[in-house]
Design an enzyme around this catalytic site. Structure first.
Site, PDB file in Angstrom:
ATOM      1  N   LEU A  62       0.817  -1.209   0.000  1.00 30.60           N
ATOM      2  CA  LEU A  62       0.000   0.000   0.000  1.00 30.60           C
ATOM      3  C   LEU A  62       0.858   1.269   0.000  1.00 30.60           C
ATOM      4  CD1 LEU A  62      -2.644  -1.345   2.526  1.00 30.60           C
ATOM      5  CD2 LEU A  62      -2.918  -1.040   0.063  1.00 30.60           C
ATOM      6  N   PRO A  63       0.263   2.411  -0.339  1.00 28.05           N
ATOM      7  CA  PRO A  63       1.060   3.625  -0.516  1.00 28.05           C
ATOM      8  C   PRO A  63       1.505   4.318   0.761  1.00 28.05           C
ATOM      9  CG  PRO A  63      -1.243   4.049  -1.048  1.00 28.05           C
ATOM     10  CD  PRO A  63      -1.116   2.568  -0.852  1.00 28.05           C
ATOM     11  N   THR A  65       6.300   0.178   2.850  1.00 30.56           N
ATOM     12  CA  THR A  65       7.259   0.958   3.620  1.00 30.56           C
ATOM     13  C   THR A  65       6.437   1.906   4.481  1.00 30.56           C
ATOM     14  OG1 THR A  65       8.927   0.791   1.884  1.00 30.56           O
ATOM     15  CG2 THR A  65       9.221   2.529   3.525  1.00 30.56           C
ATOM     16  N   LYS A 125      14.166  -0.680   7.017  1.00 34.53           N
ATOM     17  CA  LYS A 125      13.871  -0.390   5.606  1.00 34.53           C
ATOM     18  C   LYS A 125      13.976   1.105   5.331  1.00 34.53           C
ATOM     19  CE  LYS A 125      12.623  -0.493   1.355  1.00 34.53           C
ATOM     20  NZ  LYS A 125      11.259  -0.690   0.894  1.00 34.53           N
TER      21      LYS A 125
END
Length: 289
Positions: A65-66, A92, A168
């Protein structure tokens, strides 16, 4: 073990992961608000549905997802029916959001793993992504079949919920720093009449080597293709989020913050849809004319 899985988010990365799961023998249902993304997924063998609610209760779920906000809004819907074993969030995202989602999922008897990935669309299609995993040990065990399918075993358990997203974000931040630094260095070499490609090759065999010098600049910038498949808008977001995450724990990473500012300037100049390798247009314009 059930091989029924849902993929939420069928964009560049989510669609590629869904395709890889189909190829690995999973029965894949997927959802994306974009009709075009759903149509593309159907061509790859994914049972793309029209609402998120239709995925509730499927044993395994992958999120691509964004933003953290979309993850936070989607999870309660997916937990609306019993049956889900594990949710693997490859977004992320923000560490605190991942920790809160893991707590919410645990209240429903579901394992939640933050597992943001690296490797791009090519790695996703091949099932050879690298994943940064944050989870409690029992949640990791529950999600392992999905992680193995997406990464071929190339994942590292870094700690409890949220840990995967911390590392990340730092990984992306270091890539962001390297893209700025290598661009500036190659521009200096060019000003002395040294071929930038030769300079990048020389550096990449020595102590200054990075993926930016060895691959990103030769493949995407010096070639003029700018086709990494990862947007400048997303990298600028990740850089800013990495710095903000550091500040939340009292850290003040000055070099990372300075690099993030360069990304925000590039975002304002080039727009979010530009390829992230196009940062070179702003930090090393003599390389891109």
């Amino acid at each position: 073990m059930s091989k029924h899985i849902a993929v939420v988010g069928l964009g560049s990365m989510g669609g590629a992961m869904a395709t890889a799961l189909v190829g690995a023998g999973w029965q894949v249902r997927g959802y994306d608000p974009s009709a075009a993304a759903r149509a593309t997924a159907r061509e790859a063998g994914v049972d793309a549905v029209g609402t998120l609610e239709e995925l509730a209760g499927i044993p395994y779920v992958v999120l691509s997802l964004p933003s953290a906000q979309v993850v936070e809004a989607s999870l309660p819907v997916l937990l609306g029916r019993p049956g889900t074993v594990a949710v693997v969030d490859t977004t992320t995202s923000e560490p605190d959001t991942s920790a809160a989602c893991a707590e919410l999922a645990a209240c429903h008897g579901v394992s939640f793993v933050d597992a943001p990935v690296s490797g791009g669309r090519t790695g996703a299609v091949a099932g050879r992504l690298t994943a940064f995993v944050g989870a409690e040990p029992d949640a990791l065990d529950a999600a392992r079949p999905v992680l193995d399918a997406l990464t071929g075993g190339q994942f590292r358990h870094l700690g409890g919920p949220g840990s995967g997203n911390v590392v990340k974000l730092l990984n992306n931040m270091l890539a962001a720093v390297n893209l700025v630094a290598v661009g500036e260095a190659l521009a200096v070499a060019k000003s002395y009449g040294v071929d930038p490609a030769a300079s990048a090759a020389g550096i990449s065999g020595a102590s200054g080597a990075s993926r930016a010098s060895a691959a990103m600049y030769p493949d995407w910038v010096l070639s003029g293709t700018y086709d990494s498949g990862f947007s400048l808008g997303l990298m600028a977001r990740d850089a800013a989020l990495a710095v903000e995450t550091a500040k939340q724990r009292g850290e003040t990473p000055q070099l990372l913050a300075a690099a993030s500012e360069r990304w925000q300037e590039a975002l304002a100049e080039l727009g979010p849809a530009a390829d992230f390798s196009e940062i070179a247009r702003t930090v090393a314009p003599t390389l891109t004319r």
